[in-house]
Write a protein that holds these residues in place. Structure first.
Motif, short mmCIF file in Angstrom:
data_model
loop_
_atom_site.label_atom_id
_atom_site.label_comp_id
_atom_site.label_asym_id
_atom_site.label_seq_id
_atom_site.Cartn_x
_atom_site.Cartn_y
_atom_site.Cartn_z
N ALA A 81 37.73 29.40 32.98
CA ALA A 81 38.61 29.47 34.08
C ALA A 81 39.43 31.08 34.04
N GLU A 82 39.51 31.39 32.79
CA GLU A 82 40.23 32.92 32.96
C GLU A 82 39.42 33.92 33.78
N ALA A 83 37.97 33.82 33.78
CA ALA A 83 37.41 34.85 34.49
C ALA A 83 37.40 34.69 35.96
N LEU A 84 37.92 33.39 36.59
CA LEU A 84 38.25 33.12 37.93
C LEU A 84 39.63 33.54 38.07
N THR A 85 40.41 33.30 37.43
CA THR A 85 41.94 34.08 37.29
C THR A 85 41.97 35.68 37.52
N GLU A 86 40.98 36.23 36.53
CA GLU A 86 41.06 37.89 36.67
C GLU A 86 40.25 38.50 37.76
N ALA A 87 39.38 37.61 38.26
CA ALA A 87 38.66 37.79 39.55
C ALA A 87 39.40 38.20 40.73
N LEU A 88 40.60 37.06 40.74
CA LEU A 88 41.29 37.24 41.98
C LEU A 88 42.43 38.04 41.64
N ARG A 89 42.79 38.37 40.55
CA ARG A 89 43.77 39.35 40.14
C ARG A 89 43.31 40.77 40.50
N SER A 90 42.03 41.07 40.14
CA SER A 90 41.59 42.23 40.49
C SER A 90 41.10 42.34 41.89
N LEU A 91 40.95 41.57 42.54
CA LEU A 91 40.49 41.62 44.19
C LEU A 91 41.38 42.63 44.77
N ALA A 92 40.59 43.45 45.54
CA ALA A 92 41.33 44.65 46.47
C ALA A 92 42.43 43.73 47.24
N PRO A 93 43.50 44.25 47.51
CA PRO A 93 44.51 43.51 48.58
C PRO A 93 43.91 43.39 49.91
N ASP A 94 43.05 44.38 50.55
CA ASP A 94 42.61 44.30 51.72
C ASP A 94 41.48 43.24 51.72
N VAL A 95 40.76 43.22 50.87
CA VAL A 95 39.63 41.99 50.82
C VAL A 95 40.19 40.51 50.79
N ALA A 97 43.35 39.78 51.86
CA ALA A 97 44.07 39.51 53.12
C ALA A 97 42.84 39.13 54.05
N ALA A 98 41.57 39.65 54.26
CA ALA A 98 40.55 39.20 55.03
C ALA A 98 40.11 37.88 54.75
N LEU A 99 40.14 37.66 53.38
CA LEU A 99 39.70 36.14 52.96
C LEU A 99 40.74 35.17 53.31
N GLU A 100 42.15 35.63 53.13
CA GLU A 100 43.04 34.59 53.61
C GLU A 100 43.04 34.45 54.94
N GLU A 101 42.86 35.54 55.66
CA GLU A 101 42.63 35.15 57.44
C GLU A 101 41.48 34.26 57.66
N SER A 102 40.27 34.71 56.82
CA SER A 102 39.00 33.72 57.21
C SER A 102 39.49 32.45 56.72
N ILE A 103 40.08 32.09 55.69
CA ILE A 103 39.99 30.80 55.33
C ILE A 103 41.34 29.89 56.15
N ASP A 104 42.37 30.78 56.54
CA ASP A 104 43.40 30.13 57.77
C ASP A 104 42.77 29.75 58.91
N PRO A 184 32.01 38.98 41.11
CA PRO A 184 33.60 38.58 41.18
C PRO A 184 34.19 38.46 42.30
N VAL A 185 33.55 38.99 43.46
CA VAL A 185 34.39 38.72 44.81
C VAL A 185 34.05 37.17 45.08
N ILE A 186 32.91 36.46 44.66
CA ILE A 186 32.69 35.10 44.93
C ILE A 186 33.70 34.39 44.04
N LEU A 187 33.75 34.56 42.77
CA LEU A 187 34.74 34.24 41.88
C LEU A 187 36.05 34.24 42.40
N ALA A 188 36.67 35.43 43.03
CA ALA A 188 37.96 35.48 43.48
C ALA A 188 38.15 34.53 44.73
N ALA A 189 37.23 34.38 45.69
CA ALA A 189 37.38 33.47 46.76
C ALA A 189 37.30 32.05 46.20
N ALA A 190 36.58 31.57 45.21
CA ALA A 190 36.70 30.23 44.76
C ALA A 190 38.10 30.03 44.19
#
Length: 450
Positions: A81-95, A97-104, A184-190
């Motif tokens: 679980a901590e690897a998932l949390t860290e992946a999202l924390r470390s994700l570039a803000p622009d990426v 934002a792009a994932l959040e728009e895609s999800i929406d 890590p970007v896959i983990l962040a998206a999850a």
């Protein structure tokens, strides 16, 4: 412009001339460009061995396969679980934002797809209901080979969530460079989507683990089997899905990506070339096909390919894909002929860049997704259109659909008759039972009316 960068004819992009031909449907399908490098039959025995190994040896097999295919030492593939949390924390803000728009956008479309239950009163006291019920558990596969498809996390998870699936597991290949975990970007998206059951398992072994489950052995928690497996992948993943179909549901046999562009002389060659390249960069076996009645456009696109391929980052991969037997230009008599060729090819992605493009698109019967006009490129659908990019390939779009809410739903029929309603139809049931020599069927009705 120097001599080194001057455009030359991209001769490797072959031409199939169907002008003046009158082919049957079967002949037309046979004339379509297809890959000859790998097929289900060519890898089936190896995939069967992998599936059997996972079923027989469980986590030990997964560990051996992770070492063999990914160079990773792995005791248990579950991502902490901590690897998932860290992946999202470390994700570039622009990426992010792009994932959040895609999800929406994907969620808006997926939620709108969910069908309503249907209740019909056939006669007084005779009620029929069709209920749409989500499956209990799904396993979602996200490729992580030549391209790290974090967008596929969105495309798999969002419709499952919109359908109401309660248990969602995700698998993606482990990487030696990332501590034996998926990218890590896959983990962040999850993590962004609230998926906490993520495994570092790749290829056919991931499909086997989802389909049959992996029993726990005391020190390692079990992987529970799923009801449906979805997600794109290479020929090994597609073959594994074919082999486990029936044990579990699958979305489609989504193999190597492909694009077809139906274009006439109103199309802009630079746009057509750019779109062909965009899918060719996925994989050396990717298919890029231009269907056109215009020799002038075909020549102009070939020239554009010569220029644009030189400048693209994955030039070697793109050149291999464009030079393969699965790619090329198909010359047709006119747009009408082109529509017939499009339906024979049944592309995963089909772009329409013609005059009156919406009207032409409305006549297409076989395609995973249709992209209309100059401003609807396939790359839009890959990321942020709101549509789903997990689509049928290799001609299967003639009978299969892309991933959607429906992939994760079952239609359950509910029959609710009163005594009077059954009595009204009882003699018909009895007569049909006698005609089929199944008297017990009729007796099951008679016994209710002594």
């Amino acid at each position: 412009m120097t001599a080194q960068t001057a455009p030359v004819s991209f001769d490797a992009f072959r031409t199939i001339d169907l002008r003046g031909t009158h082919l049957s449907a079967a002949e037309l399908r046979a004339a379509m460009p297809r890959s000859t490098t790998a097929s289900f039959d060519s890898v089936a025995s190896r995939v069967e061995d992998i599936i059997t190994s996972v079923r027989t040896h469980g986590f030990d097999a997964l560990s051996e396969l992770a070492q063999r295919f990914d160079g990773v030492d792995q005791l248990h593939p579950l991502v902490p679980a901590e690897a998932l949390t860290e992946a999202l924390r470390s994700l570039a803000p622009d990426v992010r934002a792009a994932l959040e728009e895609s999800i929406d956008r994907a969620r808006t479309f997926a939620q709108a797809q969910k069908p309503q239950d249907v209740v019909v009163d056939i006669r007084p006291g005779a009620a029929l209901t069709q209920r749409w019920v989500p499956v209990d558990r799904v396993g979602l596969y996200v490729p992580g080979g030549l391209a790290v498809l974090a967008s596929s996390v969105v495309m798999n998870v969002v419709p499952a969530q919109a359908a109401g699936v309660q248990s969602i597991a995700l698998a993606s290949p482990p990487h030696k460079d990332f501590g034996g975990m998926p990218h890590p970007v896959i983990l962040a998206a999850a993590e962004l989507l609230g998926i906490h059951e993520v495994y570092g398992i790749g290829g056919a072994q991931a499909i086997a683990a989802f389909a049959y489950g992996v029993p726990g052995d005391g020190s390692r928690a079990a992987i529970e089997p799923v009801d449906v497996v979805t997600g794109p992948g290479n020929i090994y993943v597609a073959t594994a899905k074919r082999l486990v179909k029936g044990v579990v549901g699958i979305d489609a046999e989504a193999g190597t990506t492909e694009i077809a562009v139906l274009a006439d002389d109103t199309a802009q060659p630079r746009l057509v070339a750019a779109d062909l390249i965009s899918q060719a960069e996925h994989d050396p076996n990717a298919a890029s096909v231009l269907i056109t009645p215009s020799v002038g456009l075909a020549d102009a696109v070939r020239t554009e390919l010569s220029v644009q391929v030189q400048a693209t980052r994955h030039r070697e991969r793109v050149e291999t894909a464009l030079a393969g037997p699965q790619s090329g230009t198909i010359l047709v008599d006119d747009v009408e002929h082109g529509i017939a060729v499009c339906d024979a090819y049944a592309a995963e992605h089909l772009e329409i860049q013609t005059a009156q493009a919406p009207a032409v698109a409305a006549r297409i019967r076989n395609a995973g997704a249709v992209f209309v006009g100059d401003y609807s490129p396939v790359s839009l659908g890959d990321y942020c259109a709101g549509s789903n990019h997990v689509l049928p390939t290799a001609g299967t779009a003639a009978f299969a659909s892309g991933l959607s809410v429906f992939t994760f739903l079952r239609a359950m029929q509910v029959i609710d008759y009163s005594a009077d309603a059954l009595r009204e139809v009882s003699e018909h049931v009895i007569q049909l039972a006698q005609a089929e020599d199944l008297p017990g069927h009729g007796d099951a009705v008679r016994v209710r009316f002594p």
